[in-house]
Design a protein around this motif. Sequence first.
Motif, mmCIF file in Angstrom:
data_model
loop_
_atom_site.group_PDB
_atom_site.id
_atom_site.type_symbol
_atom_site.label_atom_id
_atom_site.label_comp_id
_atom_site.label_asym_id
_atom_site.label_seq_id
_atom_site.Cartn_x
_atom_site.Cartn_y
_atom_site.Cartn_z
ATOM 1 N N UNK A 36 0.688 -1.451 0.081
ATOM 2 C CA UNK A 36 -0.059 0.325 0.050
ATOM 3 C C UNK A 36 0.562 1.380 0.413
ATOM 4 N N UNK A 37 2.219 1.431 0.338
ATOM 5 C CA UNK A 37 2.605 2.228 0.953
ATOM 6 C C UNK A 37 3.982 3.060 -0.552
ATOM 7 N N UNK A 38 3.142 1.720 -1.574
ATOM 8 C CA UNK A 38 3.823 1.971 -2.964
ATOM 9 C C UNK A 38 3.448 2.446 -3.737
ATOM 10 N N UNK A 39 3.757 3.729 -4.583
ATOM 11 C CA UNK A 39 2.844 4.029 -5.592
ATOM 12 C C UNK A 39 3.113 3.441 -6.625
ATOM 13 N N UNK A 40 3.561 3.002 -7.207
ATOM 14 C CA UNK A 40 3.837 2.445 -8.331
ATOM 15 C C UNK A 40 2.180 1.401 -8.227
ATOM 16 N N UNK A 41 2.586 0.718 -6.963
ATOM 17 C CA UNK A 41 1.633 0.218 -6.574
ATOM 18 C C UNK A 41 0.123 0.069 -6.918
ATOM 19 N N UNK A 42 -0.019 1.018 -6.135
ATOM 20 C CA UNK A 42 -1.221 2.011 -6.027
ATOM 21 C C UNK A 42 -1.897 2.612 -7.389
ATOM 22 N N UNK A 43 -1.141 2.535 -8.289
ATOM 23 C CA UNK A 43 -1.294 3.426 -9.861
ATOM 24 C C UNK A 43 -1.607 1.157 -10.287
ATOM 25 N N UNK A 44 -1.289 0.336 -10.054
ATOM 26 C CA UNK A 44 -1.453 -0.426 -11.061
ATOM 27 C C UNK A 44 -2.512 -1.610 -10.237
ATOM 28 N N UNK A 45 -2.630 -1.192 -8.796
ATOM 29 C CA UNK A 45 -3.996 -2.730 -8.617
ATOM 30 C C UNK A 45 -5.386 -1.967 -8.968
ATOM 31 N N UNK A 46 -5.674 -0.990 -9.410
ATOM 32 C CA UNK A 46 -6.772 -0.299 -9.968
ATOM 33 C C UNK A 46 -7.758 -1.196 -11.499
ATOM 34 N N UNK A 47 -6.181 -0.903 -12.528
ATOM 35 C CA UNK A 47 -5.515 -1.945 -12.985
ATOM 36 C C UNK A 47 -5.718 -2.852 -13.733
ATOM 37 N N UNK A 48 -5.437 -3.741 -12.523
ATOM 38 C CA UNK A 48 -5.299 -5.490 -12.041
ATOM 39 C C UNK A 48 -6.875 -5.444 -11.295
ATOM 40 N N UNK A 49 -7.248 -4.920 -10.301
ATOM 41 C CA UNK A 49 -9.007 -4.852 -10.151
ATOM 42 C C UNK A 49 -9.994 -4.886 -11.153
ATOM 43 N N UNK A 50 -10.065 -4.000 -12.760
ATOM 44 C CA UNK A 50 -10.213 -4.340 -13.510
ATOM 45 C C UNK A 50 -10.736 -5.120 -14.536
ATOM 46 N N UNK A 51 -8.866 -6.564 -14.348
ATOM 47 C CA UNK A 51 -9.137 -6.577 -15.402
ATOM 48 C C UNK A 51 -9.643 -8.666 -14.411
ATOM 49 N N UNK A 52 -9.155 -8.515 -13.286
ATOM 50 C CA UNK A 52 -9.406 -9.319 -12.491
ATOM 51 C C UNK A 52 -11.731 -9.566 -12.598
ATOM 52 N N UNK A 53 -11.376 -8.352 -12.779
ATOM 53 C CA UNK A 53 -13.730 -8.345 -12.276
ATOM 54 C C UNK A 53 -13.686 -8.909 -13.944
ATOM 55 N N UNK A 54 -13.311 -8.409 -15.032
ATOM 56 C CA UNK A 54 -13.984 -8.904 -16.573
ATOM 57 C C UNK A 54 -13.834 -10.038 -16.202
ATOM 58 N N UNK A 55 -12.577 -10.104 -15.743
ATOM 59 C CA UNK A 55 -12.288 -11.781 -15.905
ATOM 60 C C UNK A 55 -13.255 -13.019 -15.420
ATOM 61 N N UNK A 56 -13.299 -13.393 -13.782
ATOM 62 C CA UNK A 56 -14.009 -14.092 -13.120
ATOM 63 C C UNK A 56 -15.072 -13.239 -12.650
ATOM 64 N N UNK A 57 -15.235 -12.384 -12.896
ATOM 65 C CA UNK A 57 -17.083 -11.700 -11.819
ATOM 66 C C UNK A 57 -17.676 -11.600 -13.098
ATOM 67 N N UNK A 58 -17.216 -11.364 -14.504
ATOM 68 C CA UNK A 58 -17.981 -11.002 -15.473
ATOM 69 C C UNK A 58 -18.288 -11.930 -16.644
ATOM 70 N N UNK A 59 -17.639 -13.007 -16.536
ATOM 71 C CA UNK A 59 -17.311 -14.319 -17.505
ATOM 72 C C UNK A 59 -18.302 -14.396 -17.129
ATOM 73 N N UNK A 60 -19.101 -15.955 -17.803
ATOM 74 C CA UNK A 60 -19.902 -17.217 -17.494
ATOM 75 C C UNK A 60 -19.449 -18.383 -18.543
ATOM 76 N N UNK A 61 -19.055 -19.586 -18.352
ATOM 77 C CA UNK A 61 -18.514 -19.729 -16.615
ATOM 78 C C UNK A 61 -17.933 -18.789 -16.320
ATOM 79 N N UNK A 62 -17.272 -18.589 -15.094
ATOM 80 C CA UNK A 62 -16.235 -17.672 -14.611
ATOM 81 C C UNK A 62 -14.258 -18.228 -15.249
#
Length: 156
Positions: A36-62
């Motif tokens: 959490x203290x790492x600004x490049x991490x805080x920059x990339x984490x939302x990108x990874x979140x979106x990627x994960x959500x689209x792949x895992x939560x919005x795809x059927x089957x997961x």
Amino acid sequence: MVDVFSGRLLVSKDGRSVDPEEALQNKVVGLYFSAGWCSPCRDFTPVLCDFYTELVEETQPSTPFEVVFISSDHSAEEMAGYMRAMHGDWLALPFHDPYKHDLKKKYNITAIPKLVIVKQTGEVITDKGRKQIRDKGLSCFRNWLEGADIFQNFPS
């Protein structure tokens, strides 16, 4: 992934203990080294979140993908706050588990953020997951899947 996390428990974003054997079986796994203290991490984490959500939560089957967060935060409280504030609904190695040091050594982590994509055996598919997600978006997952040697029975 049984080999990599054998005999350990992971934790979910809401603090539940999770058996890695069940949670990671037949999945491509992204080991996300971040803090959490790492600004490049805080920059990339939302990108990874979106990627994960689209792949895992919005795809059927997961889609068979899971992220395991390996924290470089300074305290368990920092880690929990970072997970609550920014993370997707993925798993984490508990903060106090000394195994995180072994994983950093095994996967040659010298800087964060780092997203290492691994097969079920723990063998590296790519250590450039972050760059590939930024450059190619969802299409990079198909390449990871081809390198993963896992059973697939979902539409392509």
